[in-house]
Write a protein that holds these residues in place. Structure first.
Motif, mmCIF file in Angstrom:
data_model
loop_
_atom_site.group_PDB
_atom_site.id
_atom_site.type_symbol
_atom_site.label_atom_id
_atom_site.label_comp_id
_atom_site.label_asym_id
_atom_site.label_seq_id
_atom_site.Cartn_x
_atom_site.Cartn_y
_atom_site.Cartn_z
ATOM 1 N N UNK A 222 -67.063 -52.961 -96.725
ATOM 2 C CA UNK A 222 -66.863 -51.683 -96.844
ATOM 3 C C UNK A 222 -64.992 -51.375 -95.949
ATOM 4 N N UNK A 223 -65.984 -52.266 -94.452
ATOM 5 C CA UNK A 223 -64.489 -51.917 -93.284
ATOM 6 C C UNK A 223 -63.341 -52.434 -93.964
ATOM 7 N N UNK A 288 -68.094 -51.523 -88.067
ATOM 8 C CA UNK A 288 -68.657 -50.728 -87.450
ATOM 9 C C UNK A 288 -67.888 -49.610 -87.081
ATOM 10 N N UNK A 289 -66.546 -49.657 -86.908
ATOM 11 C CA UNK A 289 -65.890 -49.439 -85.358
ATOM 12 C C UNK A 289 -64.960 -48.470 -86.538
ATOM 13 N N UNK A 290 -64.512 -49.145 -87.726
ATOM 14 C CA UNK A 290 -63.605 -48.805 -89.164
ATOM 15 C C UNK A 290 -64.592 -48.243 -89.523
ATOM 16 N N UNK A 291 -65.476 -48.435 -90.133
ATOM 17 C CA UNK A 291 -66.392 -46.837 -91.187
ATOM 18 C C UNK A 291 -66.268 -45.989 -90.434
ATOM 19 N N UNK A 293 -64.432 -45.387 -88.442
ATOM 20 C CA UNK A 293 -63.730 -44.278 -87.304
ATOM 21 C C UNK A 293 -62.713 -43.209 -88.940
ATOM 22 N N UNK A 294 -63.546 -44.083 -89.814
ATOM 23 C CA UNK A 294 -62.516 -43.147 -91.187
ATOM 24 C C UNK A 294 -63.078 -41.639 -91.456
#
Ligand code: SAJ
Length: 427
Positions: A222-223, A288-291, A293-294
């Motif tokens: 998903x990321x 985790x960080x990319x998701x 941030x969304x």
């Protein structure tokens, strides 16, 4: 056989009901008296297709009853939450409490199964908490397959998808991880009562990690989709169309971008791996960080829509469509949609309409004197900005002419094909 299921939540209740439907005597245990009373009336406190009918029938037939107090049983299944604390450290306090409650009622020959998704080593920790209280009983030792024990302990992680729980409980393969091989075999006999798919035997540590890995696999994928949505936004490309085209390659299958990853599993479990192996789990941590941030990115889009309208927020009306963590469920836990709606509340719009067809009351973060759940058509009558946060069926099927003339932020891409007039670029 009598089975005690501890934790009557999204996993425990369906598991208890499915077992009871196979004419097994099941006692559900929960700390919440309201939950216990609701189930004993044959009703349910969560939204899950088919579950209401199932619970009504097994309560009526007497195979399922619920209580707040642990009692003796042959099998104990622990299905309690495993959230994380600050710094993304796992919080095992619910499992500890369950283990301490089970220990006094344990008898020789009992099986204790941990279903809750947990960091590697938790099944053995749960066992050690029971052992502290019951030094009179012989518990298994990890890897010592030949020893005779009084109690069998195993981890059998649940893997059902909210919205499809009743079917997936029966149809999905299960991983049965024993502290010893014998423990796994005994636990497997319990699952064979209702699982029609394969029950695959392994040790408890491998079972713990494989469950965490399944959810991390999804999070990382998903990321990737969410990162593509940021790239496409920068380049002025419709990410939904681009993914659809890329997925026509026979070996490419990109998931869908959204407003962030929610729920109590996929947004949580990868941190258990990062916590156990921080140096090694680089990709998992970055995903985790990319998701995470969304949702911030989505809020920037709201600011952009305000800017496009050339007015102050106090002069504008906005509607948030969806608060749940994903489509067609009532679960608000770790929901990015809820977090975004809460931040929008703090932006002080003239009016904020909240539409969530799957719940009856708003969560406490919305002051009930100022905010109320609004019906879709009412919310869309008189707003300047519409932000779609969850792809509920109601929103997919709605009359799209209601969007015309409005700033539309479609975080799920459900209108990007059919409604080319949307004024903001799809995320
Ligand atoms: N999401 C996207 N894009 C996608 C797919 C999902 O943004 O393409 C978002 C959803 O909107 C939601 C979040 O991800 O916010 C998680 O939803 P999900 O449908 O992927 O998963 P869950 O949390 O409902 O259930 C997952 C499942 N795990 C896997 O599919 C590997 C389920 O089988 C597990 O049992 C469950 O976690 C759990 O309890 O661990």
């Amino acid at each position: 056989m009598k089975v005690s299921v501890i934790g009557m939540g999204y996993i425990g209740l369906p598991t208890a009901a499915v077992l009871a439907s196979r004419k097994i005597n099941v006692v559900g245990v929960d700390v919440n008296q309201d939950v216990v009373d609701t189930i004993n009336k044959g009703k349910i406190h969560i939204v899950e297709p088919e579950l209401d009918i199932l619970v009504r029938s097994v309560v009526q037939s007497g195979f399922l009853r619920t209580t707040t107090k642990l009692e003796k049983a042959d099998v104990f299944m622990v299905a309690v939450p495993t959230p994380f604390k600050e710094n993304n450290k796992p919080d095992l306090s619910f499992i500890r409490t369950a283990a301490k409650a089970i220990a006094p009622v344990l008898d020789k020959g009992n099986i204790v199964i941990l279903e809750s998704t947990s960091p590697v080593g938790t099944t053995e920790k749960m066992m050690s908490w029971m052992k502290e209280i019951r030094s009179d009983l012989i518990f298994p030792v990890f890897g010592n397959d030949d020893s005779e024990t009084d109690i069998s302990v195993a981890h059998c992680p649940e893997r059902v998808l909210p919205g499809h729980v009743v079917r997936e409980l029966v149809e999905n393969d299960r991983i049965i991880g024993g502290v010893t091989f014998q423990c796994a075999q005994r636990a497997r006999n319990v699952y064979k009562i209702f699982v029609e798919a394969d029950c695959l035997i392994t040790d408890c540590r491998t079972a713990e990690l494989s469950k965490l890995v399944e959810n991390s696999f999804r999070d990382v994928n998903i990321a990737f989709a969410n990162e593509l949505s940021l790239i496409c936004d920068k380049l002025g490309i419709n990410v939904w169309e681009m993914i659809k085209l890329a997925n026509r390659h026979p070996r490419v299958n990109i998931l869908q971008p959204g407003p962030g990853v929610g729920g109590h599993c996929i947004a949580v479990d990868p941190w258990f791996i990062v916590d156990s192996a921080p140096e090694e789990a680089k990709l998992i941590k970055t995903a985790r960080q990319v998701n995470d941030y969304k949702p911030h990115f989505v809020l920037k889009k709201v600011e952009e829509a305000v800017f496009n309208l050339g007015k102050k927020t106090s002069e504008l009306k906005i509607a948030c469509l969806g608060l749940a963590f994903k489509a067609n469920i009532d679960d608000l836990r770790e929901s990015p949609a809820l977090g975004i709606a809460h931040q929008i509340k703090l932006m002080n719009f003239d009016k904020l309409y909240l539409v969530e067809p799957n719940i009856l009351t708003l969560p406490k973060i919305f002051d009930s004197s100022k905010f109320e759940l609004t019906e879709l058509n009412t919310a869309l009558t008189d707003v300047d900005i519409v932000i779609l946060l969850v792809d509920h069926s109601e929103f997919k099927e709605m009359d799209l002419s209601l969007l015309s003339g409005k700033q539309v932020i479609d975080t799920r891409g459900i209108w990007s094909d059919v409604h080319p007039r949307v004024s903001s670029l799809p995320l």
